[in-house]
Design an enzyme around this catalytic site. Structure first.
Site, PDB file in Angstrom:
ATOM      1  N   ASP A   1      43.360  70.474  38.057  1.00  0.00           N
ATOM      2  CA  ASP A   1      42.686  71.710  38.441  1.00  0.00           C
ATOM      3  C   ASP A   1      43.026  72.747  37.367  1.00  0.00           C
ATOM      4  O   ASP A   1      43.972  72.568  36.594  1.00  0.00           O
ATOM      5  CB  ASP A   1      43.180  72.144  39.820  1.00  0.00           C
ATOM      6  CG  ASP A   1      42.637  73.488  40.241  1.00  0.00           C
ATOM      7  OD1 ASP A   1      41.419  73.682  40.160  1.00  0.00           O
ATOM      8  OD2 ASP A   1      43.452  74.355  40.626  1.00  0.00           O
TER       9      ASP A   1
ATOM     10  N   ASP B   1      42.651  76.809  37.647  1.00  0.00           N
ATOM     11  CA  ASP B   1      43.244  78.068  38.099  1.00  0.00           C
ATOM     12  C   ASP B   1      44.422  77.804  39.025  1.00  0.00           C
ATOM     13  O   ASP B   1      44.283  77.124  40.043  1.00  0.00           O
ATOM     14  CB  ASP B   1      42.190  78.913  38.815  1.00  0.00           C
ATOM     15  CG  ASP B   1      41.029  79.269  37.898  1.00  0.00           C
ATOM     16  OD1 ASP B   1      41.256  80.022  36.944  1.00  0.00           O
ATOM     17  OD2 ASP B   1      39.912  78.766  38.122  1.00  0.00           O
TER      18      ASP B   1
ATOM     19  N   ASP C   1      46.877  73.007  43.092  1.00  0.00           N
ATOM     20  CA  ASP C   1      47.675  74.039  43.755  1.00  0.00           C
ATOM     21  C   ASP C   1      47.121  74.419  45.108  1.00  0.00           C
ATOM     22  O   ASP C   1      47.754  75.204  45.827  1.00  0.00           O
ATOM     23  CB  ASP C   1      47.743  75.298  42.883  1.00  0.00           C
ATOM     24  CG  ASP C   1      46.402  76.013  42.796  1.00  0.00           C
ATOM     25  OD1 ASP C   1      46.371  77.240  42.992  1.00  0.00           O
ATOM     26  OD2 ASP C   1      45.394  75.343  42.528  1.00  0.00           O
TER      27      ASP C   1
END
Length: 208
Positions: A18, A20, A182
Site C-alpha cells: 500500500d 499512504d 496500514d
C-alpha cells in the site's frame, strides 16, 4: 527510530505495498484534505473524524463518500467530493514534503537490488499516488503500480482485485505474495486474495 513495522523473516516471491501510511507518511495530509472537502459539501463536523478516516484507509475516494452518505443520511456527490479532496491534497503538497516510512522503503531498496518483484497497490488515483511518491522523493523506485483506475468501479479495497492485479503484473502466484498495509480494508483485501500480510503501525493523529 521508527518501529511502525516488523519485517517478516520469510522471503516471498512477490511483495505488494500500500502507499499512504505504508511507504509514505501521508495520512495526516490526506486527512486534512478530506476534512476540508467534506465540510465544504455540508458534512457535519463529527463526520469523518480521525478514527473513522483510519478505518476507511485504502478505499477509493468515491466509495468512501458513498459509505458516508449511507451512514449519515447525506446526499453528497461522491465523484465531486472525491475530486475536490484530490485537488486539495495536491494543493497541500505544494507546501509540504512528505516523509517516508523508513522500514518499508529500505525493504523496497533491498528488493530492487536483489531483483525480487514488488509493486504498489493503492486506493489513491494515479495522479495523487504519483504526487505522493514525488513529494517523498521515491518515485524512481517503482515501475508497477495498480490503482482504482485499473479495476472496475466498486472493485477496490476491501475487494482483492487491486492486489491480484499487482500479482499478475509481477508474474507471481498470489499465494506467494505478502502485502504491507496500514488499514483494515487493505488487510481484508489481502486475506480475500489468499495473500499473507504485514500490518504497518498507525501514524499519530493530527487534530483539525
Amino acid at each position: 527510530m521508527s518501529t511502525r513495522v516488523t519485517l517478516p523473516e520469510r522471503q516471498y516471491a512477490g511483495y505488494i505495498f500500500d502507499l499512504d501510511g505504508t511507504l509514505v507518511d501521508s495520512m495526516p495530509v490526506h486527512y486534512r484534505a478530506w476534512r476540508w472537502a467534506l465540510q465544504k459539501h455540508g458534512a457535519p463536523h463529527e463526520v469523518f473524524q480521525w478514527a473513522e478516516f483510519v478505518a476507511h484507509g485504502g478505499m477509493a475516494a468515491p466509495d468512501i463518500v458513498a459509505d458516508l452518505n449511507r451512514k449519515y443520511g447525506l446526499q453528497m456527490d461522491a465523484e465531486l467530493v472525491a475530486e475536490e479532496k484530490r485537488n486539495r491534497y495536491a494543493w497541500l503538497l505544494i507546501h509540504e514534503k512528505l516523509p517516508v516510512i523508513l522500514e518499508t522503503v529500505e525493504l523496497v531498496r533491498g528488493l530492487r537490488e536483489r531483483g525480487i518483484p514488488y509493486a504498489i497497490g493503492t486506493g489513491s488515483m494515479p495522479s495523487g499516488a504519483m504526487e505522493t511518491l514525488q513529494s517523498a522523493g521515491i518515485a524512481e523506485l517503482f515501475s508497477i503500480m495498480v490503482t482504482p483506475a485499473d479495476v472496475p468501479p466498486g472493485y477496490g479495497k476491501p475487494r482483492p482485485d487491486i492486489f491480484l492485479l499487482c500479482a499478475g503484473k509481477m508474474g507471481v502466484d498470489p499465494r506467494e505474495c505478502v502485502v504491507f498495509e496500514d488499514a483494515e480494508p487493505g488487510i481484508q483485501a489481502a486475506v480475500a486474495g489468499g495473500m499473507d500480510y504485514v500490518r504497518v503501525g498507525e501514524c499519530d493523529p493530527v487534530c483539525d
